[in-house]
Design a protein around this motif. Structure first.
Motif, PDB file in Angstrom:
ATOM      1  N   SER A 162      -3.339 -13.711 -15.212  1.00  0.00           N
ATOM      2  CA  SER A 162      -4.251 -13.846 -14.079  1.00  0.00           C
ATOM      3  C   SER A 162      -4.412 -12.485 -13.416  1.00  0.00           C
ATOM      4  O   SER A 162      -3.457 -11.742 -13.223  1.00  0.00           O
ATOM      5  CB  SER A 162      -3.686 -14.829 -13.062  1.00  0.00           C
ATOM      6  N   GLY A 163      -5.640 -12.179 -13.085  1.00  0.00           N
ATOM      7  CA  GLY A 163      -5.899 -10.887 -12.458  1.00  0.00           C
ATOM      8  C   GLY A 163      -6.136 -10.980 -10.963  1.00  0.00           C
ATOM      9  O   GLY A 163      -6.407  -9.965 -10.330  1.00  0.00           O
ATOM     10  N   SER A 164      -6.068 -12.179 -10.397  1.00  0.00           N
ATOM     11  CA  SER A 164      -6.401 -12.353  -8.973  1.00  0.00           C
ATOM     12  C   SER A 164      -5.626 -11.371  -8.099  1.00  0.00           C
ATOM     13  O   SER A 164      -4.447 -11.137  -8.322  1.00  0.00           O
ATOM     14  CB  SER A 164      -6.068 -13.775  -8.527  1.00  0.00           C
ATOM     15  N   TYR A 165      -6.316 -10.826  -7.136  1.00  0.00           N
ATOM     16  CA  TYR A 165      -5.614  -9.911  -6.241  1.00  0.00           C
ATOM     17  C   TYR A 165      -6.273  -9.853  -4.877  1.00  0.00           C
ATOM     18  O   TYR A 165      -7.442 -10.199  -4.711  1.00  0.00           O
ATOM     19  CB  TYR A 165      -5.545  -8.498  -6.831  1.00  0.00           C
ATOM     20  N   VAL A 166      -5.467  -9.441  -3.916  1.00  0.00           N
ATOM     21  CA  VAL A 166      -5.963  -9.106  -2.581  1.00  0.00           C
ATOM     22  C   VAL A 166      -5.472  -7.704  -2.295  1.00  0.00           C
ATOM     23  O   VAL A 166      -4.309  -7.379  -2.561  1.00  0.00           O
ATOM     24  CB  VAL A 166      -5.424 -10.086  -1.518  1.00  0.00           C
ATOM     25  N   ARG A 167      -6.341  -6.875  -1.783  1.00  0.00           N
ATOM     26  CA  ARG A 167      -5.945  -5.488  -1.576  1.00  0.00           C
ATOM     27  C   ARG A 167      -6.313  -5.038  -0.173  1.00  0.00           C
ATOM     28  O   ARG A 167      -7.390  -5.347   0.320  1.00  0.00           O
ATOM     29  CB  ARG A 167      -6.657  -4.613  -2.605  1.00  0.00           C
ATOM     30  N   ILE A 168      -5.377  -4.328   0.455  1.00  0.00           N
ATOM     31  CA  ILE A 168      -5.728  -3.608   1.685  1.00  0.00           C
ATOM     32  C   ILE A 168      -6.416  -2.343   1.207  1.00  0.00           C
ATOM     33  O   ILE A 168      -5.784  -1.372   0.787  1.00  0.00           O
ATOM     34  CB  ILE A 168      -4.501  -3.299   2.551  1.00  0.00           C
ATOM     35  N   ARG A 169      -7.725  -2.409   1.233  1.00  0.00           N
ATOM     36  CA  ARG A 169      -8.524  -1.347   0.642  1.00  0.00           C
ATOM     37  C   ARG A 169      -8.456  -0.083   1.487  1.00  0.00           C
ATOM     38  O   ARG A 169      -8.352   1.009   0.968  1.00  0.00           O
ATOM     39  CB  ARG A 169      -9.963  -1.853   0.559  1.00  0.00           C
ATOM     40  N   ASN A 170      -8.548  -0.269   2.804  1.00  0.00           N
ATOM     41  CA  ASN A 170      -8.504   0.915   3.655  1.00  0.00           C
ATOM     42  C   ASN A 170      -8.027   0.541   5.052  1.00  0.00           C
ATOM     43  O   ASN A 170      -8.343  -0.520   5.576  1.00  0.00           O
ATOM     44  CB  ASN A 170      -9.900   1.547   3.758  1.00  0.00           C
ATOM     45  N   LEU A 171      -7.259   1.424   5.628  1.00  0.00           N
ATOM     46  CA  LEU A 171      -6.830   1.264   7.007  1.00  0.00           C
ATOM     47  C   LEU A 171      -6.994   2.624   7.660  1.00  0.00           C
ATOM     48  O   LEU A 171      -6.450   3.616   7.194  1.00  0.00           O
ATOM     49  CB  LEU A 171      -5.363   0.824   7.046  1.00  0.00           C
ATOM     50  N   GLU A 172      -7.812   2.655   8.713  1.00  0.00           N
ATOM     51  CA  GLU A 172      -8.056   3.952   9.354  1.00  0.00           C
ATOM     52  C   GLU A 172      -7.817   3.827  10.846  1.00  0.00           C
ATOM     53  O   GLU A 172      -8.292   2.880  11.481  1.00  0.00           O
ATOM     54  CB  GLU A 172      -9.492   4.408   9.090  1.00  0.00           C
ATOM     55  N   ILE A 173      -7.118   4.785  11.396  1.00  0.00           N
ATOM     56  CA  ILE A 173      -6.920   4.841  12.848  1.00  0.00           C
ATOM     57  C   ILE A 173      -7.468   6.170  13.331  1.00  0.00           C
ATOM     58  O   ILE A 173      -7.131   7.219  12.782  1.00  0.00           O
ATOM     59  CB  ILE A 173      -5.424   4.711  13.207  1.00  0.00           C
ATOM     60  N   GLY A 174      -8.365   6.101  14.304  1.00  0.00           N
ATOM     61  CA  GLY A 174      -8.991   7.330  14.774  1.00  0.00           C
ATOM     62  C   GLY A 174      -8.888   7.488  16.289  1.00  0.00           C
ATOM     63  O   GLY A 174      -8.638   6.527  17.022  1.00  0.00           O
ATOM     64  N   TYR A 175      -9.055   8.707  16.721  1.00  0.00           N
ATOM     65  CA  TYR A 175      -9.033   8.973  18.159  1.00  0.00           C
ATOM     66  C   TYR A 175     -10.119   9.978  18.501  1.00  0.00           C
ATOM     67  O   TYR A 175     -10.191  11.065  17.923  1.00  0.00           O
ATOM     68  CB  TYR A 175      -7.659   9.510  18.578  1.00  0.00           C
ATOM     69  N   GLN A 176     -10.972   9.581  19.413  1.00  0.00           N
ATOM     70  CA  GLN A 176     -12.056  10.437  19.874  1.00  0.00           C
ATOM     71  C   GLN A 176     -11.523  11.218  21.082  1.00  0.00           C
ATOM     72  O   GLN A 176     -11.169  10.616  22.087  1.00  0.00           O
ATOM     73  CB  GLN A 176     -13.251   9.566  20.283  1.00  0.00           C
ATOM     74  N   LEU A 177     -11.467  12.543  20.935  1.00  0.00           N
ATOM     75  CA  LEU A 177     -10.905  13.334  22.034  1.00  0.00           C
ATOM     76  C   LEU A 177     -11.828  13.266  23.240  1.00  0.00           C
ATOM     77  O   LEU A 177     -13.050  13.305  23.110  1.00  0.00           O
ATOM     78  CB  LEU A 177     -10.723  14.793  21.608  1.00  0.00           C
TER      79      LEU A 177
END
Lengths: 1055, 511
Positions: free
Chosen positions: A976-991
């Motif tokens: 079985s190839g089923s999967y769940v992936r955390i594809r991207n997690l980004e944390i940003g800060y606008q100065l």
């Protein structure tokens, strides 16, 4: 109106036949003019101009919700052409006819507002950020419409989300962001992902058509993602029909960033990431390997080779995977200058992207320069979009590290003086091939020595590319404009292969050292004439486009090679002139195609409630024979905006639109020159005395199919688009049914036909894809704590409806372990079914056919028991194969979560793919126990170790039981190839502005991101997201390059 | 104003041509089938393409595994278990085994090439005699390819016309395939020359070659009466004789000699790196030879994926020459510890003594006839070999004729032909050594004669098949025959991928 489009096309076709060559002038004048005139006459309708009157002055300031000024915002008096732009500080002064006028405030990226003056002469306004909602303008091919007026199935990709992903190409960045779009990636630097829109309905290629700023050109990794402003995906017949014969796999429309009215802006973004392959095969060390392999020899009654027995040297313990892999990195720099006035806008961007691959000797880099401008003068608008890119790849182009390195034996060193063999330059570097040169039995592997390949085989490619278009737009009247668009894609491709002396695999043919240079030139020229019209008559709105286009493709290739590289002081000289051996050369035209087309679309809207779209394209393609050249592709779509009806009272529903479409598209996946058989003059006969000479032979090597036809696709689509609570929640649902007919396939031919050098395409069969797509977004932008969550779901049911005339009794196409049979999905696994292990000789003796014969007479306890069909005969054989699942997912999902609070932001992307089966080709090699290292958690059956699924271990020579366990066509290798992936997690800060203002920086943002952070799957290979082996075997993992885990740090500045 | 604008873009439009002729794009890489097959030169190129087939991997490499390693004279010590199982041990679990498929596919590629010549050359306006010869060459070679198919797979589909992609031919019985071989060879033999006067044609198939193949075909299904006159005509033609030096039949410097009846021509391309003679991208790097040396040569020169059994050595040692020396053919046939009669300290294996390479206790034996060890002086061998493969030698014809005479109750007349072969080897004549044998004794003696004369030349499998000797009884010589199932392993399995495509094909019995 429905009938009109075919008639128009017939009309034009009648008049566009080729006149005799004696009348060239008449021919040229006659042909398109009648076509154009017919449309002009049809649309000659009266119009009135506007005159400006003097009145009162209104002034004020336009700002965003936080009070930051919005320079360049547009302020117009409603119903007139009168308007101004806000200055640098967001201030405006506007002359309005009277105090009861209504002003329209708009700014790109913000929701427009209409405000009744009501006697005021000062009016400050704060615009809220555009929710990318219903008033967003989307490009649908030769035309732009408001998203709310769409009648066909068009997905608008959130480029913000797409841009957050580190990827080498557009396709890869789309993963999980749009329903119905399946993206299968390879992690190799600069590699293009495989993308399928609404399932696989074709056998040769499922790749969509890419349209970049109106230029039809492949969006390969030479395109810089940072340049992209918007991506639209056209999915149904109505939306795609304007692209006719090339649109059946869907159309991806990419619009690049443009300059905007306002002062010059400079933005700079810098991103740096480190990359690593998240997973390795867990292979044995040399001591573990030697012990288990010795047991294998002993079990088979064979002597244990000295190299793992009496002469085993535990000091040699080579970890091939770790030697081949490294921590890669990527660097991405973008610098953009943009700005403009009402008359003239410009954007210039430069970028550099560099990816040091996660494998030794693999890298990719790209430098690009983009210039997009647009200038208005009178009725004329002139613009161009152009990108120059220079891309470089390096890769060793032999072997596959993800297949070879797990197999390679830990008991052999990478290289050693004892293997140096300079006879005939056989192995001057002493790379180990897994044997030594004595007479004793040795334990060897057929895996490539990848470290040797990295040294001995140096491949590099350079692509110098220009893609762009220039257009002139004449606004003939306020409702009619003419556009001439010329697009050009030119690519200079240079690939060089340096082969040094030495072999890298046991049993390799030694090659003379050589340098090989391949130069290809590609041109893709597009010329388009279109007339756009847009007319409002009371409650009736008519808009549309008609046009004529020509496109031509040409790719030529020259290849030069010379053997015998000179070596001085250990250094190879690598130019052709520095080699001293034999020269060889080839050259050919790879592609030479032309396409002539007429196109047209008519949109009609009544009272914003009822919408109708008629679209058609007529294509003539040189790749088909004269009798099959023409293809006509019409479609119709209608929509009903229910919430505008008088009876509809729910005012929390901002929009509720029902739409349906039906139409026919074409697909042409074949390459040039396939409709005529041609003569192959590669064979060489040998005759004559002495050393003999060679003589050219010639014949038709590849069978041809002269009645090649268009592959046709009929697609029906029904959808509902709805928006609730002041557009806070938007939902789209679509159901579609697409039927491919006359599907083109490079049909696997019987070897008995003697065909060679490629298989001819034939129109065989029919495939249906049905599915449901759901897309929903909830956003809350009204508080300082903003967030949005959007998700999409896709189901696809794929069925082979027919496979053409394959002969009596054949209702399937077979390719390797897959079968596409009528009534089943395409490329289903068709293999022997693994039923577990025989635990005793009694069990084997009792496993019998109806006639009492043993099903697995050669089996021993610990061998795999395969399912035998009840009506089968003889020992287990190919007739016992059964369907064992599909390589295509039944459900795909994507989820994006964005939130921001003051300067902080967080973006999370998840993708999930479910219900598909992968053929783990790497494990099938490793777990066959022959000539490879072993996985550490393999647990071969023994009389004392019966609670295992791994069969007994031994050498397969003269042991049919073990050979049978390893049979490639068995479900033992399916997972079985089923999967769940955390594809991207980004944390940003606008100065904060206050912090950066004194640095003359308008805005500054810093972010960290983690891509492919975690993957949840039961698949035992490196990664379940695989590109596979063509469309007939999409689920085969023969060492797919897995996506890297990437940790990035980025900075964005605006000046 | 409006009018002028219309004129503007009409003017632009006229710059484009909407002519449909634009869409007729000629392939600049190669002529289309419609312009080919027009001249005598085209015909010759078509015929040349058929010969080119012999250098494809299936025929220049794997064919020798199927005929030599599978027979009791050879075996495999390859580390590749699949190779051992399929080529040596009669374990064929995978009916798509790639190296068998390669032989099968290449034979049909050759047949397709021959069929195209046979379909198109008749329509060419050219010299009638030359046309007849080209057609005869194509027929003879098609016969050769079907001969191999009948020998190896038996019941196979027969394609006798240029096929369409949709053709699904039915399985024909082995007898029908033999009949086709014989029809092709008979027709070819009438139009082929005894010899080619132009040296540039040396190596093309001759009347003798077609007749030899015809006779072999008759004999494989034991129609000795039919084979007899054909062999008789070959012998009485006076075209052939035995070389005085036996080894001249196996070296690259003595090719196409008086003993050669049907010889596959090989040459060396020093820059070769592939075997696909249809790949237009790499024509200059095409192999023109055989690739047996790396697979059969003693290690480390080769991988010893195939090597010889030891038992035939004893057959050579049964009888000394009239001058009391060892049968000289033994040293020509094998590399082993006693290639030099004085033993391992003197037997040269590619420039080194056997002892220095392997010590004195190694009993390995390697086939020598297809190698280029140059009597032990070469220190290595090429991956692809220029050494021609003598598929049918005159010595073979003499022994086959003797066998036919014996099978047709003329045993006493058969002696003289065996004697010629024995005398060249320096042995006493059979007439003197073993006079008065009956049919069975003579056949037994012939089996011995064929081993000593023809071992390592790819004849053994068909010999065993013709004699009905294939079976587990051979396991005393070659342990692989322990797995031999009578009624099954005489033939190879039809490739499963072709069965999957074509419902009109049948798998061979018991597979």
């Amino acid at each position: 109106m429905n009938k009109d489009l075919p008639q128009i096309s017939g009309f034009t076709r009648r008049y566009l036949h080729c006149l005799p060559a004696k009348q060239p002038f008449r021919k040229k004048l006659m042909t398109p003019c009648i076509f154009m005139l017919s449309w002009l006459l049809l649309l000659t309708l009266p119009f009135t101009g506007f005159s400006q009157t003097t009145g009162i002055l209104v002034k004020g300031k336009v700002a965003d919700i936080l009070g930051n000024p919005l320079p360049g915002a547009s302020i117009k008096v409603k119903g007139t052409a009168t308007g101004v732009s806000a200055d640098v500080n967001g201030n405006y002064i506007l002359q309005v006819p009277d105090a009861s006028s209504t002003l329209e405030f708009s700014s790109v990226g913000y929701a427009s507002q209409e405000i009744l003056l009501n006697g005021r002469t000062a009016l400050d306004i704060r615009l809220t950020e555009n929710s990318k909602g219903l008033n967003e303008v989307v490009v649908i091919g030769y035309q732009s419409v408001r998203k709310k007026d769409l009648t066909g199935a068009v997905s608008v990709v959130n480029t913000g989300d797409a841009g957050k992903v580190t990827s080498s190409g557009v396709a890869e960045s789309l993963q999980g962001l749009s329903p119905g779009v399946n993206v299968r990636t390879s992690g190799a630097p600069g590699q293009q992902a495989a993308i399928e829109i609404r399932g696989i309905a074709s056998f040769i290629s499922a790749a969509p058509l890419y349209v970049i700023d109106g230029m039809i050109a492949d969006a390969n990794p030479t395109l810089n993602n940072d340049d992209i402003e918007s991506i639209q995906i056209l999915k149904d017949a109505s939306a795609s029909a304007i692209y006719g014969s090339r649109a059946a796999n869907g159309v991806v429309i990419i619009t690049t960033k443009k300059g905007r009215n306002g002062p010059a802006k400079i933005s700079l973004s810098v991103k740096y990431g480190v990359q690593k392959i998240p997973k390795q095969w867990d292979m044995m060390n040399s001591t573990q390997y030697a012990a288990l392999k010795s047991q294998a020899y002993t079990n088979s009654g064979l002597p244990v080779p000295a190299s793992i027995g009496s002469a085993f040297n535990p000091a040699i313990n080579t970890d091939w995977q770790s030697l081949e892999q490294r921590t890669g990195n990527d660097q991405d720099y973008n610098l953009t200058l943009s700005g403009g006035t009402e008359q003239s806008k410009y954007l210039i961007s430069g970028s550099y992207y560099n990816n040091k691959g996660v494998l030794q000797a693999n890298s990719f880099n790209r430098a690009s320069l983009r210039i997009n401008t647009e200038t208005k003068k009178g009725i004329m608008t002139f613009g161009e979009n152009a990108v120059f890119t220079n891309s470089n790849y390096t890769n060793p182009n032999r072997g596959n590290p993800f297949f070879d390195t797990p197999q390679s034996l830990p008991t052999i060193p990478v290289q050693s003086a004892q293997f140096i063999n300079t006879t005939g330059n056989f192995n001057p570097m002493g790379y180990s091939l897994g044997t030594n040169d004595t007479g004793a039995i040795q334990d060897i592997s057929y895996a490539n020595n990848m470290i040797a390949i990295n040294d001995l085989s140096k491949g590099s490619s350079n692509f110098g590319k220009l893609v762009g278009n220039a257009y002139v737009d004449l606004k003939l009247t306020d409702w009619l404009s003419y556009r001439f668009n010329a697009g050009l894609e030119v690519s200079f491709d240079f690939t060089r292969d340096i082969r040094k002396d030495g072999v890298f695999r046991y049993g390799n043919q030694p090659e003379l050292s050589y340098v090989d240079e391949n130069r290809q030139r590609f041109t893709n020229l597009l010329l388009e004439h279109t007339l756009n019209f847009n007319k409002t008559l009371g409650k009736h709105v008519i808009s549309g486009v008609v046009g004529y286009t020509q496109q031509s493709y040409l790719r030529t290739s020259d290849d030069a090679r010379r053997t015998g590289l000179a070596i001085y002081n250990g250094q190879y000289l690598t130019q052709i002139n520095s080699a001293t051996g034999t020269s060889s050369a080839t050259g050919l035209t790879i592609q030479d195609d032309k396409l002539h087309s007429f196109l047209g679309r008519l949109n009609y809207t009544y009272d914003d409630k009822y919408l109708l779209t008629l679209t058609a394209r007529d294509d003539q393609d040189s790749r088909f024979g004269a009798g099959y050249r023409n293809g006509f592709f019409p479609s119709v779509a209608a929509a009903w905006r229910i919430n505008k009806e008088g009876f509809f009272k729910a005012d929390w529903v901002n929009d509720l639109k029902l739409n349906a479409s039906y139409g026919r598209l074409g697909i042409n996946t074949i390459t040039s020159f396939q409709n005529v058989g041609f003569i192959n003059n590669s064979p060489r006969a040998v005759f004559g005395p002495g050393a003999q000479n060679t003589y050219v032979g010639a014949y038709q090597a590849t069978l041809a199919n002269t009645d090649l036809r268009w592959e046709k696709r009929t697609i029906g689509n029904i959808g509902v688009d709805a928006s609730f609570f002041h557009d806070a929640l938007s939902v789209s649902v679509a159901a579609y049914n697409s039927l491919s007919e006359d599907v083109l396939i490079n049909l696997p031919l019987g070897q008995f036909l003697g065909n060679a050098n490629g298989t001819p395409p034939v129109n065989a069969g029919s495939i249906r894809n049905r599915g449901l797509e759901l897309e929903a977004t909830y956003r809350n932008n009204t508080h300082p704590f903003k967030y949005s969550i959007s998700g999409n779901l896709t189901t696809i049911q794929n069925r082979v409806m027919s496979v053409g005339n394959q002969g009596k009794g054949i209702n399937y196409l077979q390719q390797g372990s897959t079968r596409s049979e009528v009534g089943y999905g395409i490329s289903q696994w068709y293999v022997l079914k693994d039923m577990g292990l025989f635990q005793s000789q009694d069990e084997i003796n009792n496993y019998k056919r109806k006639d009492g014969s043993l099903i697995e007479p050669y089996a021993k306890p610990g061998d795999v028991k395969f399912y035998a069909k009840p009506d089968g005969t003889g020992s287990i054989n190919s007739n016992d194969r059964v369907f064992m699942g599909s390589p295509l997912p039944t459900l795909q999902a994507g989820l994006q979560f964005n939130t921001s609070y003051k300067g902080f932001s967080l973006n999370l992307q998840l993708v999930g793919t479910f219900g598909f089966t992968i053929y783990n080709g790497v494990r099938s090699t490793l777990d066959s126990y022959q000539n490879t290292n072993f996985r550490t958690d393999v647990s071969p059956w023994t009389p004392g170790n019966t609670n295992t699924s791994d069969p007994r271990i031994g050498i397969a020579s003269n042991d049919p039981g073990i050979s049978s366990n390893n049979t490639p066509e068995s479900s033992r290798w399916l997972e079985s190839g089923s999967y769940v992936r955390i594809r991207n997690l980004e944390i940003g800060y606008q100065l904060p502005k206050s912090t950066i203002q004194h640095l003359h920086v308008d805005n500054a943002r810093i972010f960290i991101a983690a891509q492919n952070l975690l993957t949840f799957t039961g698949y035992s290979g490196l990664d379940p997201d695989i590109t596979g082996n063509g469309l007939l075997q999409p689920g085969v993992d023969n060492g797919n390059w897995p996506p890297s885990r990437i940790f990035s740090l980025g900075l964005n500045f605006g000046f | 104003m409006k009018k002028s604008i219309i004129y503007i873009f009409l003017a632009i439009l006229t710059s484009l041509s909407a002519c449909k002729k634009d869409l007729d794009i000629v392939n600049p890489n190669a002529p289309t089938v419609t312009v080919f097959w027009k001249t005598s030169d085209d015909a010759q190129k078509g015929v040349n393409a058929i010969y080119s087939t012999f250098h494809r991997a299936g025929l220049c490499r794997w064919y020798f595994f199927a005929t030599m390693i599978r027979a009791d004279e050879g075996y495999s010590t390859s580390p590749d278990a699949n190779l051992q199982n399929n080529f040596d041990l009669f374990i064929n679990n995978d009916y798509n085994y790639g190296n068998y498929d390669a032989i099968w596919a290449d034979l049909y590629i050759g047949i397709n090439r021959a069929n195209q010549v046979l379909d198109n050359v008749p329509n060419i306006d050219m010299d009638a005699a030359l046309k007849a010869r080209y057609l005869a060459e194509a027929k003879a070679l098609r016969g050769l390819f079907y001969f191999h198919l009948a020998s190896l797979w038996g019941n196979v589909p027969m394609i006798l016309k240029t096929p369409l992609p949709t053709d699904l031919p039915a399985t024909m019985s082995r007898a029908e395939v033999w009949t086709q071989v014989e029809k092709d060879c008979t027709e070819a033999a009438t139009a082929l020359p005894l010899n080619y006067s132009d040296p540039n044609d040396l190596g093309r198939i001759t009347k003798g070659g077609a007749n030899a193949l015809l006779a072999k075909s008759y004999m494989q299904h034991r129609n000795f009466a039919a084979a007899l006159p054909v062999l008789q005509s070959l012998i009485s033609s006076g075209t052939y004789s035995l070389t005085s030096n036996y080894q001249d039949n196996f070296t690259a410097t003595t090719e196409n000699n008086v003993e050669s009846v049907l010889e596959i021509q090989n040459a060396l391309n020093p820059t070769d790196n592939h075997d696909d003679d249809t790949s237009p991208n790499d024509v200059d790097n095409l192999n023109y030879g055989s690739s047996i040396p790396p697979f059969f040569a003693p290690k480390p020169i080769g991988f010893t994926d195939g090597q010889a059994r030891r038992w035939p050595v004893a057959e050579f040692e049964k009888e000394n020459t009239t001058s009391g020396t060892r049968d000289p053919r033994l040293a020509v046939t094998f590399l082993f510890d006693s290639t030099d009669v004085r033993g391992p300290n003197f037997s040269m294996i590619y420039g080194q003594t056997f002892t220095s390479r392997y010590g004195t206790a190694d009993s390995d034996v390697w086939f020598r006839k297809l190698l280029n060890d140059n009597n032990g002086t070469a220190t290595g061998d090429s991956f692809h070999s220029p050494n021609n493969y003598r598929f049918i030698r005159y010595a073979d014809i003499l022994l086959l004729y003797a066998e036919c005479l014996n099978e047709t109750s003329s045993t006493s007349q058969a002696y003289q032909y065996v004697d010629r072969v024995r005398q060249r080897a320096g042995l006493q004549t059979l007439s003197a050594a073993m006079p008065g044998m009956d049919h069975d004794q003579f056949l037994n003696q012939l089996k011995h004669e064929r081993i000593t004369e023809l071992t390592g030349e790819g004849q053994r499998w068909n010999d065993l098949a013709r004699w009905g000797d294939l079976g587990p009884a051979l396991s005393s010589r070659d342990a692989g025959f322990n797995n031999f199932v009578i009624g099954k392993h005489e033939l190879l399995p039809i490739p499963q991928q072709d069965l999957d495509i074509n419902p009109n094909l049948r798998q061979n019995p018991k597979y």
